[in-house]
Scaffold this motif. Sequence first.
Motif, PDB file in Angstrom:
ATOM      1  N   ALA A  27       0.829  -1.036   0.131  1.00  0.00           N
ATOM      2  CA  ALA A  27       0.019  -0.255  -0.151  1.00  0.00           C
ATOM      3  C   ALA A  27       0.888   1.390  -0.087  1.00  0.00           C
ATOM      4  O   ALA A  27       0.612   2.205  -0.903  1.00  0.00           O
ATOM      5  N   ASP A  58      -6.863   4.277  16.031  1.00  0.00           N
ATOM      6  CA  ASP A  58      -7.521   4.976  14.916  1.00  0.00           C
ATOM      7  C   ASP A  58      -8.712   5.729  15.412  1.00  0.00           C
ATOM      8  O   ASP A  58      -9.056   5.881  16.533  1.00  0.00           O
ATOM      9  N   ARG A  64      -3.980   0.183  16.314  1.00  0.00           N
ATOM     10  CA  ARG A  64      -3.334  -0.172  15.103  1.00  0.00           C
ATOM     11  C   ARG A  64      -1.868   0.194  14.997  1.00  0.00           C
ATOM     12  O   ARG A  64      -1.338   0.879  16.061  1.00  0.00           O
ATOM     13  N   LEU A  87       1.368   5.173   7.298  1.00  0.00           N
ATOM     14  CA  LEU A  87       0.177   4.293   7.224  1.00  0.00           C
ATOM     15  C   LEU A  87      -0.166   4.142   8.530  1.00  0.00           C
ATOM     16  O   LEU A  87       0.553   3.412   9.333  1.00  0.00           O
ATOM     17  N   ASN A  90      -3.580  -0.095   7.161  1.00  0.00           N
ATOM     18  CA  ASN A  90      -3.264   0.026   5.491  1.00  0.00           C
ATOM     19  C   ASN A  90      -3.853   1.404   4.958  1.00  0.00           C
ATOM     20  O   ASN A  90      -3.826   1.538   3.875  1.00  0.00           O
ATOM     21  N   GLU A  91      -4.155   2.167   6.136  1.00  0.00           N
ATOM     22  CA  GLU A  91      -4.757   3.295   5.688  1.00  0.00           C
ATOM     23  C   GLU A  91      -3.784   4.860   5.709  1.00  0.00           C
ATOM     24  O   GLU A  91      -3.020   4.874   6.600  1.00  0.00           O
ATOM     25  N   GLN A  93      -2.315   7.944   6.090  1.00  0.00           N
ATOM     26  CA  GLN A  93      -2.370   9.245   7.108  1.00  0.00           C
ATOM     27  C   GLN A  93      -1.910  10.450   6.417  1.00  0.00           C
ATOM     28  O   GLN A  93      -2.741  11.432   6.452  1.00  0.00           O
TER      29      GLN A  93
END
Length: 107
Positions: A27, A58, A64, A87, A90-91, A93
């Motif tokens: 990612a 989060d 996380r 990240l 898997n998001e 930031q």
Amino acid sequence: MTWTLIALLAIGVLTILWSASRLAAEAARRASHTACERAGVQLLDQTVMLTKMTLRRDRHGRLRILRRYSFDYSRQGMDRARGTLALLGNELQWISEPEATRSDGSL
């Protein structure tokens, strides 16, 4: 019997952590590639390097892994600059966007 079960559980947990790390690295590579394409620069080595891992919550309060990655890019093929991104799971930031080159090739 008990030690065998503990060893199998440990191997399972390590496998899950390794798999999650690989997904996060992919990612991060995609995000850095997209940022470089947008800026008109070249992502060097086509890879990212993990520089730091910490635990963070989060927006839903779940714990996380926050991973920070760095990547190298080039504006003209002869230089090298560094970008960074983070990240959470898997998001994405944040990402330090590469500086774009002008149409005449200068900065």
